[in-house]
Structures are given as structure tokens and as C-alpha cells.
Design a protein around this motif. Structure first.
Motif, short mmCIF file in Angstrom:
data_model
loop_
_atom_site.label_atom_id
_atom_site.label_comp_id
_atom_site.label_asym_id
_atom_site.label_seq_id
_atom_site.Cartn_x
_atom_site.Cartn_y
_atom_site.Cartn_z
N GLY A 80 -17.15 35.87 -27.15
CA GLY A 80 -17.99 34.68 -27.11
C GLY A 80 -18.23 34.15 -25.72
N LEU A 81 -17.96 34.97 -24.70
CA LEU A 81 -18.15 34.54 -23.31
C LEU A 81 -19.50 34.95 -22.75
CD1 LEU A 81 -14.64 35.36 -21.77
CD2 LEU A 81 -15.43 33.26 -22.84
N ASP A 82 -20.38 35.50 -23.58
CA ASP A 82 -21.67 35.96 -23.10
C ASP A 82 -22.68 34.81 -23.03
OD1 ASP A 82 -21.60 35.72 -25.83
OD2 ASP A 82 -22.87 37.46 -26.23
N PHE A 83 -22.32 33.78 -22.28
CA PHE A 83 -23.24 32.67 -22.03
C PHE A 83 -23.14 32.29 -20.56
CE2 PHE A 83 -19.18 30.67 -23.02
CZ PHE A 83 -19.07 29.67 -22.07
N GLU A 84 -24.16 31.58 -20.06
CA GLU A 84 -24.15 31.12 -18.69
C GLU A 84 -24.07 29.60 -18.65
OE1 GLU A 84 -27.41 32.74 -16.46
OE2 GLU A 84 -26.38 34.67 -16.20
N VAL A 85 -23.75 29.09 -17.47
CA VAL A 85 -23.61 27.65 -17.27
C VAL A 85 -24.57 27.22 -16.17
CG1 VAL A 85 -22.04 25.80 -16.57
CG2 VAL A 85 -21.20 27.68 -17.99
N THR A 86 -25.27 26.13 -16.40
CA THR A 86 -26.17 25.59 -15.39
C THR A 86 -25.82 24.13 -15.15
OG1 THR A 86 -28.49 25.39 -14.72
CG2 THR A 86 -27.95 24.83 -17.00
N THR A 87 -26.42 23.53 -14.15
CA THR A 87 -26.21 22.11 -13.88
C THR A 87 -27.50 21.34 -14.09
OG1 THR A 87 -26.64 22.45 -11.51
CG2 THR A 87 -24.35 22.51 -12.24
N ILE A 117 -19.49 29.14 -11.46
CA ILE A 117 -19.15 30.56 -11.35
C ILE A 117 -19.32 31.13 -12.75
CG2 ILE A 117 -17.34 32.24 -10.86
CD1 ILE A 117 -16.13 30.29 -8.90
N GLN A 118 -20.34 31.96 -12.93
CA GLN A 118 -20.66 32.47 -14.25
C GLN A 118 -19.53 33.36 -14.78
OE1 GLN A 118 -23.02 31.09 -15.72
NE2 GLN A 118 -24.15 30.24 -13.98
N ASN A 119 -19.40 33.39 -16.10
CA ASN A 119 -18.33 34.18 -16.71
C ASN A 119 -18.37 35.63 -16.25
OD1 ASN A 119 -17.52 31.90 -18.13
ND2 ASN A 119 -18.72 32.44 -19.94
N ARG A 120 -19.53 36.25 -16.34
CA ARG A 120 -19.62 37.65 -15.97
C ARG A 120 -19.47 37.84 -14.46
NH1 ARG A 120 -21.81 42.36 -14.84
NH2 ARG A 120 -21.71 43.99 -16.43
N ALA A 121 -20.12 36.99 -13.68
CA ALA A 121 -20.04 37.11 -12.22
C ALA A 121 -18.61 36.90 -11.74
CB ALA A 121 -20.97 36.11 -11.56
N GLY A 122 -17.88 36.02 -12.42
CA GLY A 122 -16.51 35.76 -12.02
C GLY A 122 -15.56 36.87 -12.39
N PHE A 123 -15.81 37.54 -13.51
CA PHE A 123 -14.89 38.56 -14.00
C PHE A 123 -15.23 39.97 -13.52
CE2 PHE A 123 -14.53 35.63 -17.88
CZ PHE A 123 -13.57 34.87 -17.24
N VAL A 124 -16.47 40.18 -13.07
CA VAL A 124 -16.91 41.54 -12.79
C VAL A 124 -16.13 42.18 -11.64
CG1 VAL A 124 -18.72 40.98 -11.13
CG2 VAL A 124 -18.98 42.97 -12.65
N PHE A 125 -15.58 41.36 -10.73
CA PHE A 125 -14.85 41.95 -9.61
C PHE A 125 -13.59 42.67 -10.08
CE2 PHE A 125 -12.25 38.26 -10.06
CZ PHE A 125 -11.04 38.52 -9.44
N LEU A 126 -13.10 42.33 -11.28
CA LEU A 126 -11.94 43.05 -11.82
C LEU A 126 -12.33 44.41 -12.38
CD1 LEU A 126 -9.92 40.25 -13.66
CD2 LEU A 126 -9.30 41.44 -11.58
N GLN A 127 -13.63 44.63 -12.59
CA GLN A 127 -14.08 45.91 -13.14
C GLN A 127 -13.64 47.07 -12.25
OE1 GLN A 127 -16.65 46.10 -16.05
NE2 GLN A 127 -15.34 47.90 -16.11
N GLU A 128 -13.60 46.85 -10.95
CA GLU A 128 -13.17 47.90 -10.03
C GLU A 128 -11.73 48.31 -10.31
OE1 GLU A 128 -12.27 48.48 -5.27
OE2 GLU A 128 -13.81 47.06 -5.91
N LEU A 129 -10.88 47.33 -10.61
CA LEU A 129 -9.49 47.64 -10.94
C LEU A 129 -9.41 48.44 -12.24
CD1 LEU A 129 -7.62 44.32 -10.07
CD2 LEU A 129 -7.58 46.47 -8.81
N VAL A 130 -10.25 48.09 -13.19
CA VAL A 130 -10.25 48.81 -14.46
C VAL A 130 -10.60 50.28 -14.24
CG1 VAL A 130 -11.38 49.03 -16.70
CG2 VAL A 130 -10.81 46.78 -15.81
#
Length: 401
Positions: free
Chosen positions: A115-122, A161-174
Motif C-alpha cells: 500500500g505504499l504506491d502513493f506519492e505525497v505533495t504539499t 521524500i517519496q516512498n519509492r524515491a526514498g527506498f530505491v537506493f536500497l535496491q542496489e544492496l538487494v
């Protein structure tokens, strides 16, 4: 043609229901007797062993006091289809969540399932004044783009900090370590989200003795409400629910955090270098925890350590003396339980102290918080980090005596 006696059928069904209730009662009491769980309040219990140590659950009883249902205090949000907003690579003890056996290395799949496939705006912070709509220049609100739900009030410099943008840097570790995403979920309507991966090494405390296995994870926690930072921590606990998230912060091996401002996303990459210290930390963690596990401790020494951590003045009031005695009694009870599991050692003493601080110490939540959220906030903000560190150092001193 056979004829069924409804009275006999009803009696048989009722007997089966009664036996099922008794079975639940026996199973719960057996776990209590074994020291696997303990009561911490009115019909509330805490798990004391295994991966679920520290989790809490509530027992629902009928008018006769019989167990009707055991409810996990997961604290997770539900998706629109009613499913719990949680992804985990192995079934959690509460039996909730969207399960993919063995997990997956596809972050988009994890975000969708959790359920994290959403973005946040201001959006501007507006207010009414004498019939006129005005804008507060120094404030704005964070809003989910999929539902329009408001998440929090933030300053003018705040950048989501968007959910995907924030988590994607861990993809390299995966990809590099061939590990998979272990869990992900959202809390309080998406105000706080988390995701984790497992590190390849396994930590064993006192391999020749209690053989307590600890598996290290990297957990990312992102706050969209303006009340917290983006945090990345190395931790020996898997955050599959709100309770476990508290452990993830509490037991952080190394921690990296960044505020939600311009350029924050690029700074997140620096976390890789910070987290490179995790292997070194866990080597030290293993050595020190094993030393504690091999250090026997008398109840008098345990009480002396407690007295050092929470000193009582000679002229203390009767109320302070009563509170001091209650604290000592509560921690001692947890120590006895831990002692049955891992032996009466400094390791059990440390578990008792941290358990008391996280789950039993009195908290006065503000009107906007439940007690559970107040406890989670205290751990997240490190309210007891200093005393936990002092307890660890104090117990390590027993090795040289």
C-alpha cells in the motif's frame, strides 16, 4: 430417510464449542507457564521469546471470562480492499498481511502489496479571517495524491521524500547481496511508512551456550507528517508491525537520518557509506552480548545495578519510595522470566531492563495519542537511549569482577 434430533445436534455442537474454548484457554495458559508470554495488563499479554519477543496481543473474553478471540496489536492500516497494509516475506505471528513465500527483489511489487504506491505533495496552508481566505506563508500541508488525505502541517522549506524515491537506493544492496525485501507497511494513514531488507550475515550470541540467534536487517522509516526524519537503521529486528518498529529504532546498530528539505534525496546515497559500518558493529555486538550471556549475576548484584541506574535519595518522599519499589519489583519479575529462558545472567538482566523501559515504564500520553503510540514515540525519539547505554556499560563491568 434419516431424521436428525436437533436437540442432540445442538448439544454436540455446543460441546464442541466449549471444548474449543477450553483448548484456547489451555494453550494460552501453557505459553504463560512456559514463560513464553506474560500478562502486562487487563487481558493484554506480551510475547517473551522468539522473533515475536516484545509483541503484544489482547485476549477477548465473554461474560463468563472465557477466551473468545486473540487479537494481535498490529497497529497497521487497512487498504481499500480491507487487507492489512503489510508485505512480509514470511508469515507474521499475527497472521495478517499479503504474503509472497520467499519474498521478492522487485521494489515495485513490494510497494504495491504494502500500500505504499502513493506519492505525497504539499499544498498551501489556508485559513479564514473575517470572511477572507488567506495563506500562511510559512506553512504548508502534506497530502496524499491518491486520496487527498492530509498527513501533517510542515514548514515552507519542507520537501517530501517519496516512498519509492526514498527506498530505491536500497535496491542496489538487494542486487549486490542477493537479498530480498523482507517487510513493508504504512501506519496512521500513511503518515509513517517502513520497509526492510535482511543482511546476509547471521549473529549468534553465545554460540556454545544459549545460542541466541539474531538476524540483522536494514530498515527504512519515512515520516510524511512533519514530525520525524527519514531514517535508515541497521537493526536485529524485523519491523512487521508497529510494535516491532519500536524495536527497530531501539536496537539500531548504525543510524542515518536526513530532514525533508531540498536535496535530501541526493543525500540519501550517503547512507550506503554509513551503513558500511554495520558488519563491524555486529562483530562488537556479538562479543559484548556473548560476554553478558556468560556472566552469571546474583539477584543482589542485579538490584545493585538497578539502584545505580535509578538512585534513590535518602530523603526521598514516600511516593518516590513507593514508585522505586514498584519499578524494582516489575524489573525483577521480568528478570526472573528471562532467567528461566537464558539463565540468570547479565544478558537476562539487560533484556529485563530494556523490556521494562519499552513496555512497562509509566507513560503519560497526550490527548491526541494512545498509550501504544506514546510508547512508540518515546522509543523513536530515543527517550531512553541514554539509560539503556548506561545499563549495558554497567552490566559489562561485571565481567571483570
Amino acid at each position: 430417510m434419516s431424521i436428525t434430533d436437533v436437540n442432540i445436534a445442538f448439544a454436540a455442537e455446543k460441546a464442541a464449542q466449549i471444548e474449543a474454548v477450553r483448548g484456547q484457554e489451555r494453550a494460552l495458559q501453557t505459553r504463560v507457564d512456559r514463560g513464553e508470554v506474560r500478562m502486562i495488563g487487563s487481558d493484554r499479554y506480551e510475547v517473551l521469546t522468539g522473533w515475536d519477543r516484545g509483541e503484544t496481543f489482547t485476549v477477548s473474553r465473554n461474560a463468563e471470562g472465557q477466551v473468545q478471540q486473540i487479537l494481535a496489536n498490529h497497529g497497521l492500516d487497512e487498504r481499500a480492499d480491507g487487507a492489512i497494509a503489510l508485505y512480509t516475506s514470511s508469515p507474521a505471528w499475527h497472521g495478517l498481511g499479503q504474503i509472497i513465500p520467499g519474498g521478492t527483489a522487485d521494489i515495485d511489487e513490494v510497494l504495491r502489496l504494502s500500500g505504499l504506491d502513493f506519492e505525497v505533495t504539499t499544498v498551501p496552508a489556508l485559513y479564514e479571517w473575517q470572511g477572507e481566505t488567506r495563506e500562511h506563508a510559512d506553512q504548508q500541508h502534506t497530502v496524499r495524491t491518491d486520496t487527498g488525505a492530509a498527513l501533517g502541517a510542515v514548514g515552507s522549506r519542507y520537501m517530501p521524500i517519496q516512498n519509492r524515491a526514498g527506498f530505491v537506493f536500497l535496491q542496489e544492496l538487494v542486487s549486490r547481496y542477493d537479498v530480498v525485501w523482507e517487510s513493508a507497511g504504512l501506519l496512521r494513514g500513511g503518515k509513517r511508512v517502513f520497509i526492510s531488507i535482511r543482511l546476509p550475515e547471521t549473529v549468534v550470541v553465545d554460540a556454545d551456550g544459549i545460542n541466541d540467534i539474531v538476524v540483522p536487517y536494514i530498515a527504512v522509516m519515512n515520516d510524511h507528517s512533519g514530525n520525524g526524519q527519514f531514517q535508515c537503521v541497521v537493526t536485529p529486528w524485523r519491523p512487521v508491525c508497529a510494535n516491532t518498529e519500536r524495536f527497530a529504532v531501539r536496537d539500531a546498530a548504525t543510524r542515518w537520518a536526513v530532514r525533508h528539505t531540498a536535496g535530501a534525496t541526493s543525500q540519501i546515497k550517503e547512507a550506503r557509506r554509513t551503513l558500511g559500518l554495520s558488519s563491524q558493529y555486529f562483530e562488537q555486538f556479538t562479543d559484548e552480548e556473548t560476554a553478558l550471556a556468560r556472566t552469571d549475576i546474583a539477584i543482589a548484584d542485579f538490584h545493585e545495578a538497578i539502584a545505580d541506574l535509578w538512585p534513590l535519595d535518602d530523603d526521598a518522599s514516600s511516593r518516590k519510595r513507593t514508585n522505586h519499589a514498584a519499578r524494582l519489583g516489575a524489573i525483577t519479575e521480568v528478570f526472573r522470566t528471562e532467567g528461566e529462558r537464558v539463565g540468570r545472567t547479565a544478558y537476562a538482566a539487560e533484556r529485563a531492563i530494556t523490556s521494562y523501559l519499552d513496555h512497562l515504564t509509566p507513560r503519560r500520553p497526550p490527548t491526541s495519542m494512545t498509550e501504544e503510540i506514546a510508547r512508540a514515540t518515546a522509543v523513536l525519539e530515543g527517550a531512553d537511549d541514554e539509560i539503556k547505554s548506561r545499563a549495558h556499560r554497567r552490566l559489562l563491568q561485571l565481567r571483570t569482577r
